[in-house]
Structure formats: C-alpha cells, structure tokens
Design a protein around this motif. Structure first.
Motif, PDB file in Angstrom:
ATOM      1  N   ALA A  38       0.855  -1.190   0.000  1.00 33.79           N
ATOM      2  CA  ALA A  38       0.000   0.000   0.000  1.00 33.79           C
ATOM      3  C   ALA A  38       0.889   1.238   0.000  1.00 33.79           C
ATOM      4  CB  ALA A  38      -0.906  -0.012   1.214  1.00 33.79           C
ATOM      5  N   ALA A  39       0.646   2.121  -0.961  1.00 33.30           N
ATOM      6  CA  ALA A  39       1.433   3.354  -1.059  1.00 33.30           C
ATOM      7  C   ALA A  39       0.963   4.352  -0.005  1.00 33.30           C
ATOM      8  CB  ALA A  39       1.274   3.924  -2.460  1.00 33.30           C
ATOM      9  N   ASN A  40       1.601   5.508   0.036  1.00 33.42           N
ATOM     10  CA  ASN A  40       1.228   6.528   1.033  1.00 33.42           C
ATOM     11  C   ASN A  40      -0.231   6.954   0.933  1.00 33.42           C
ATOM     12  OD1 ASN A  40       3.800   6.513   1.981  1.00 33.42           O
ATOM     13  ND2 ASN A  40       4.462   8.338   0.841  1.00 33.42           N
ATOM     14  N   ASP A  41      -0.797   6.869  -0.276  1.00 34.75           N
ATOM     15  CA  ASP A  41      -2.205   7.241  -0.427  1.00 34.75           C
ATOM     16  C   ASP A  41      -3.133   6.033  -0.211  1.00 34.75           C
ATOM     17  OD1 ASP A  41      -1.679   5.775  -2.686  1.00 34.75           O
ATOM     18  OD2 ASP A  41      -2.033   7.387  -4.115  1.00 34.75           O
ATOM     19  N   ARG A  42      -2.535   4.958   0.312  1.00 35.37           N
ATOM     20  CA  ARG A  42      -3.249   3.710   0.628  1.00 35.37           C
ATOM     21  C   ARG A  42      -3.734   2.953  -0.594  1.00 35.37           C
ATOM     22  NH1 ARG A  42      -6.525   4.490   6.078  1.00 35.37           N
ATOM     23  NH2 ARG A  42      -4.842   5.487   7.227  1.00 35.37           N
ATOM     24  N   MET A  43      -3.292   3.357  -1.750  1.00 35.82           N
ATOM     25  CA  MET A  43      -3.700   2.629  -2.946  1.00 35.82           C
ATOM     26  C   MET A  43      -2.626   1.600  -3.296  1.00 35.82           C
ATOM     27  SD  MET A  43      -5.503   5.807  -4.758  1.00 35.82           S
ATOM     28  CE  MET A  43      -6.058   5.195  -6.302  1.00 35.82           C
ATOM     29  N   THR A  44      -3.008   0.668  -4.160  1.00 40.46           N
ATOM     30  CA  THR A  44      -2.056  -0.366  -4.557  1.00 40.46           C
ATOM     31  C   THR A  44      -1.922  -0.351  -6.083  1.00 40.46           C
ATOM     32  OG1 THR A  44      -3.670  -2.108  -4.937  1.00 40.46           O
ATOM     33  CG2 THR A  44      -2.893  -1.853  -2.667  1.00 40.46           C
ATOM     34  N   ALA A  45      -0.980  -1.145  -6.569  1.00 36.34           N
ATOM     35  CA  ALA A  45      -0.728  -1.184  -8.013  1.00 36.34           C
ATOM     36  C   ALA A  45      -2.006  -1.523  -8.800  1.00 36.34           C
ATOM     37  CB  ALA A  45       0.366  -2.210  -8.315  1.00 36.34           C
ATOM     38  N   ASP A  46      -2.898  -2.280  -8.185  1.00 35.87           N
ATOM     39  CA  ASP A  46      -4.128  -2.662  -8.891  1.00 35.87           C
ATOM     40  C   ASP A  46      -5.105  -1.496  -9.084  1.00 35.87           C
ATOM     41  OD1 ASP A  46      -3.294  -5.177  -9.295  1.00 35.87           O
ATOM     42  OD2 ASP A  46      -4.530  -6.122  -7.743  1.00 35.87           O
ATOM     43  N   ASP A  47      -4.870  -0.393  -8.363  1.00 41.36           N
ATOM     44  CA  ASP A  47      -5.743   0.776  -8.540  1.00 41.36           C
ATOM     45  C   ASP A  47      -5.312   1.635  -9.727  1.00 41.36           C
ATOM     46  OD1 ASP A  47      -7.369   0.280  -6.252  1.00 41.36           O
ATOM     47  OD2 ASP A  47      -5.662   0.888  -5.011  1.00 41.36           O
ATOM     48  N   GLY A  48      -4.275   1.208 -10.447  1.00 40.17           N
ATOM     49  CA  GLY A  48      -3.667   2.016 -11.503  1.00 40.17           C
ATOM     50  C   GLY A  48      -4.420   2.017 -12.824  1.00 40.17           C
ATOM     51  N   PRO A  49      -3.688   2.314 -13.916  1.00 40.02           N
ATOM     52  CA  PRO A  49      -4.345   2.508 -15.222  1.00 40.02           C
ATOM     53  C   PRO A  49      -4.875   1.243 -15.891  1.00 40.02           C
ATOM     54  CG  PRO A  49      -2.033   3.268 -15.260  1.00 40.02           C
ATOM     55  CD  PRO A  49      -2.254   2.609 -13.947  1.00 40.02           C
ATOM     56  N   ARG A  50      -4.597   0.068 -15.299  1.00 42.14           N
ATOM     57  CA  ARG A  50      -5.108  -1.212 -15.840  1.00 42.14           C
ATOM     58  C   ARG A  50      -4.712  -1.441 -17.293  1.00 42.14           C
ATOM     59  NH1 ARG A  50     -11.055  -1.157 -13.092  1.00 42.14           N
ATOM     60  NH2 ARG A  50     -10.259  -1.191 -10.970  1.00 42.14           N
ATOM     61  N   HIS A  51      -3.449  -1.251 -17.529  1.00 34.50           N
ATOM     62  CA  HIS A  51      -2.941  -1.405 -18.896  1.00 34.50           C
ATOM     63  C   HIS A  51      -3.075  -2.846 -19.383  1.00 34.50           C
ATOM     64  CE1 HIS A  51      -0.154  -0.853 -22.279  1.00 34.50           C
ATOM     65  NE2 HIS A  51       0.534  -1.900 -21.842  1.00 34.50           N
ATOM     66  N   GLY A 384      -3.260  11.694 -19.185  1.00 40.75           N
ATOM     67  CA  GLY A 384      -3.805  11.587 -17.829  1.00 40.75           C
ATOM     68  C   GLY A 384      -4.740  10.394 -17.727  1.00 40.75           C
ATOM     69  N   VAL A 385      -4.868   9.874 -16.514  1.00 44.12           N
ATOM     70  CA  VAL A 385      -5.779   8.738 -16.287  1.00 44.12           C
ATOM     71  C   VAL A 385      -6.682   9.112 -15.117  1.00 44.12           C
ATOM     72  CG1 VAL A 385      -5.929   6.295 -15.652  1.00 44.12           C
ATOM     73  CG2 VAL A 385      -3.992   7.095 -17.029  1.00 44.12           C
ATOM     74  N   ASP A 386      -7.984   8.886 -15.285  1.00 49.18           N
ATOM     75  CA  ASP A 386      -8.931   9.169 -14.208  1.00 49.18           C
ATOM     76  C   ASP A 386      -9.047   7.925 -13.321  1.00 49.18           C
ATOM     77  OD1 ASP A 386     -10.986   9.726 -12.552  1.00 49.18           O
ATOM     78  OD2 ASP A 386     -12.402  10.334 -14.120  1.00 49.18           O
ATOM     79  N   PHE A 387      -8.324   7.939 -12.211  1.00 51.35           N
ATOM     80  CA  PHE A 387      -8.277   6.745 -11.354  1.00 51.35           C
ATOM     81  C   PHE A 387      -9.560   6.557 -10.542  1.00 51.35           C
ATOM     82  CE2 PHE A 387      -3.706   7.854 -11.838  1.00 51.35           C
ATOM     83  CZ  PHE A 387      -3.335   6.723 -12.551  1.00 51.35           C
ATOM     84  N   ALA A 388     -10.393   7.599 -10.497  1.00 51.20           N
ATOM     85  CA  ALA A 388     -11.634   7.470  -9.724  1.00 51.20           C
ATOM     86  C   ALA A 388     -12.713   6.770 -10.541  1.00 51.20           C
ATOM     87  CB  ALA A 388     -12.115   8.866  -9.316  1.00 51.20           C
ATOM     88  N   HIS A 389     -12.515   6.731 -11.849  1.00 51.15           N
ATOM     89  CA  HIS A 389     -13.527   6.152 -12.733  1.00 51.15           C
ATOM     90  C   HIS A 389     -13.266   4.660 -12.940  1.00 51.15           C
ATOM     91  CE1 HIS A 389     -15.956   5.462 -16.277  1.00 51.15           C
ATOM     92  NE2 HIS A 389     -16.502   6.661 -16.121  1.00 51.15           N
TER      93      HIS A 389
END
Ligand code: BGC
Length: 414
Positions: A38-51, A384-389
C-alpha cells in the motif's frame, strides 16, 4: 562520438522518440511482490491505469503521438511461476502481441527485464540478496530473448539498480522494506551487476546483434551551501557513488565489456545538505524549499542545463552511445510540463551539437501511473488517467501534442 553534427534544429535521421513505462506501475492485475504493497495514499498497483486490460488503446495512443519507439517492461512474475520454469503461455502470448502491435506501427520496442518488481518465489528466497538470483535472472533473460528473437533488438536488463538497492534496504521504503541494512544493499547491487553480465551473455547468445544496456539514474548533485564543507563533501560523495561507482561494472565486468549503450534516466538536480538531499520526494515541503531558493515540481528540482554535460560525461567515460531512457516531471500544471519537455529536448539537441552520440529520448511517462511509495498523486503522464472512474479513461494532455509534433518532424520547435 558521432561523425557528423546534425545542423540547426533537426535531429539525426532515425533518432528515437518514445515514452517509457514499467509493468508494475501501469498493468494492474498485479502478481509480483508489489501486489499487497500500500502506497502513502493507501492505494495499490491494482488501482492504476489497468494497462493489462487496456493495452490495445494505450498502444493506439503511441501511434497517435507519432512515436517511433516505446520503452516497456515485461513482468517477470507473470512469465515465470517458479525458478527456471517454462513461461506462462497466456502471459507470453500477450507480451508478444504487444510487441507485434508495436512493430506493425514501426515503433521500436526497448525492453526492460527488471524494473523493481519481483516474482513472489524470488522475493521469498531473499530477492537479489540471494546468490541464486543470478542464475534465475540469467535463465529468465535467455528465455525472454529467445521468445522475442526477430522482434526486439534493444534490451535494458535493469532499471536503476543502485536506487533499487537503496530504496529496499537503506530507506526501507520498497518491498521487502528493510531499513539501514547496508550489507544487504551492497549485496543486492553486487548481484545485480553479476546478473547483468550473465544476462548480457544469454541475450547475445540468442540475438547476436542485440543492443543491451541498463537504465541508470543520473542527477546533478550540488552542495546546498557552496561554502559548507559538509555539503560540498555530500555532493561529491553522492556523485561519485551514484553516478560512477554504481555504473562501472554494468559496462565493464571483470575486464570485458557488457554493455552496448547506456540508458540515462535524468530528472534534475539534487541539492545536498550534508549527506541528505533536499527535495519533496525526500520529505521537504515545496513551500519550504522555495523559501530556501529551491524551486521544485512535485518531486524534484529541474536542471535541464546540466543534461548536455551529463550525457557528454557518460559517453566519454564509457565510450558508448547514450539514450535518454527517462525524463519527465510530476506536475498538475500543463504549461510547466510542456516547458520542461521543450527545455530537455533542446538540451538533448545541444548535446548532439557538442558531438555526443545520443540516439533517442524517452519521456517518462506515457500514462499517469503508480509512483511507487508516493502512490497516484504524482502526475507524470503525457496522458492523464482518471483513477476514480471504473473504466480509467485516458486524456491526452497538451504537452503530448507538442511532443507528437517534435516526433513527427524530428525537429526542435522554434
Ligand atoms: C523510475 C520510475 C519512476 C520515475 C519517477 C525512475 O526513477 O525508473 O519507475 O516512476 O523515476 O520517479
């Protein structure tokens, strides 16, 4: 050194214009040792751009941006489920499809083999601190080379080996997060050097005309206070260790040459206060640094003026051609990103005018991505990538259009 200097604003014919990415930072569906991190923002690699899911769209972006090169990585963990095993067929097929799509668009792949992500079976055995790592990696490199024979010519074995050793075993910020284990950092770097030399041989055996190097990080280390002996010593020591001692053996190993080029990852300058660096990445607030006269993006201080001499020194000391394998800025300000890009492309042009054999430039990065411990707040992407979407929509930023035009014309804009 190149024989003819390219005149004016043009770049030499065949100059490579690309962007760089790494699998852990963009793919998602993570299977390597960053999976649970978990990174400092508590997100993980799986929360990324899903390439891994959207790779076709992303490769389409490269074409839209007129790129003729792309630096990508294969995730070792996806390909090998145990030491020296056959590659996983589905993962191998996907990677081959990616390479073939690039080739179909005349985009030269630059393939990184190790960019900070480890297969879990390798991590539990102590990762790079284990002597077996060398044989395992050489086997992996040989298999990758045979798999992409006839498709890939440029290989980067390791990305920023010294940074990796220090982040894992001195700062303890990256898996396996061990702090102040200088002994393990030292052992890691030594094993990465040995593994590079073995991988070099394996790749050459499969592809005799392969061009192989590492991507090495360089900075302009300068004393914060030019009059202070500790700051002066700190800058000197950092330069000696980071720039040169940790490069040597990746170029010449036990008296033989083990590189065909050097990849330069360059972001800027680091002011040294004693043996500590002053930058937002190292925990200083931007406002506080500005009061000290240090203007930074979300990570570092820019120093485009240093790039030509950095490239010239690397080329002179190693006698090898250089590629800028990473250069970019973390910012939400598009004007700043565009200016940064233009200043560094101009600096690259200056290096060519000086006669330095620079063969390509890769912007970091194609997409906003996982900035390791920092998570997703650092926006490096030309796109840019919208990670909230849930669908992670991409948005091509203005700087990308400027870069597309540079790549199309092979010329520095007025
Ligand atoms: C690394 C990348 C990283 C970038 C920006 C380089 O050190 O190779 O993985 O995202 O710099 O920090």
């Amino acid at each position: 050194m190149i024989e003819k200097k390219a005149p004016g604003r043009e770049f030499p014919p065949g100059f490579l214009w690309g962007t760089a990415t790494s699998p852990t930072q963009i793919e998602g569906e993570t299977v390597n040792d960053w999976r649970a991190f978990a990174a400092n923002d508590r997100m993980t690699a799986d929360d990324g751009p899903r390439h891994w899911q959207y790779y076709r769209e992303d490769l389409g972006l490269l074409r839209r941006l007129n790129q003729n090169a792309y630096r990508l990585g294969f995730d070792w963990a996806r390909l090998q489920a145990e030491p020296c095993a056959e590659f996983d067929r589905a993962a191998a097929d996907r990677y081959i499809e990616i390479i073939d799509r690039l080739r179909a668009e005349k985009i030269e792949p630059f393939l990184t083999l190790f960019h900070f992500g480890l297969p879990p079976w390798f991590a539990v055995r102590g990762g790079w601190t284990n002597g077996d790592a060398i044989t395992c990696f050489a086997d992996y490199a040989g298999r990758v080379a045979r798999m992409v024979r006839g498709r890939v010519r440029y290989f980067v074995t390791h990305n920023e080996p010294a940074v990796y050793a220090i982040m894992c075993y001195v700062f303890g910020n990256w898996p396996p997060c061990r702090k102040m284990r200088i002994d393990l950092a030292y052992r890691t770097l030594g094993n990465l050097e040995r593994a590079h030399a073995r991988a070099y041989d394996e790749i050459k055996r499969a592809i005799p005309d392969a061009q192989i190097g590492i991507a090495k990080h360089f900075k302009n280390y300068v004393p914060y206070r030019g009059w202070h002996p500790l700051d002066v010593a700190g800058a000197k020591a950092a330069r000696l260790f980071f720039d040169w001692m940790s490069l040597k053996k990746f170029v010449n190993f036990r008296g033989r040459r083990v590189a065909d080029f050097v990849g330069v990852n360059f972001y800027g300058r680091l002011r040294m206060k004693g043996c500590g660096g002053l930058s937002p990445l190292l925990g200083y607030e931007r406002e506080r640094l500005a009061e000290m006269g240090i203007v930074c993006d979300d990570m570092w201080e820019e120093d485009a003026a240093y790039l030509p001499s950095c490239l010239a020194q690397v080329a002179r000391r190693t006698g090898l051609p250089v590629f800028i394998t990473e250069n970019g800025t973390a910012t939400d300000d598009e004007d700043r990103r565009t200016e940064y890009l233009l200043r560094h492309v101009r600096a690259t042009r200056d290096a060519l005018t000086r006669g330095v054999d620079v063969r390509g430039y890769f912007y970091w990065s194609l997409l906003d991505n996982l900035e390791w411990t920092e998570g997703f707040s650092k926006k490096f992407g030309l796109v840019g990538v919208d990670f909230a979407h849930p669908d992670r929509p991409r948005q091509v930023r203005p700087a990308a259009q400027v870069y597309a035009e540079i790549a199309r014309t092979n010329t520095l804009p007025e």
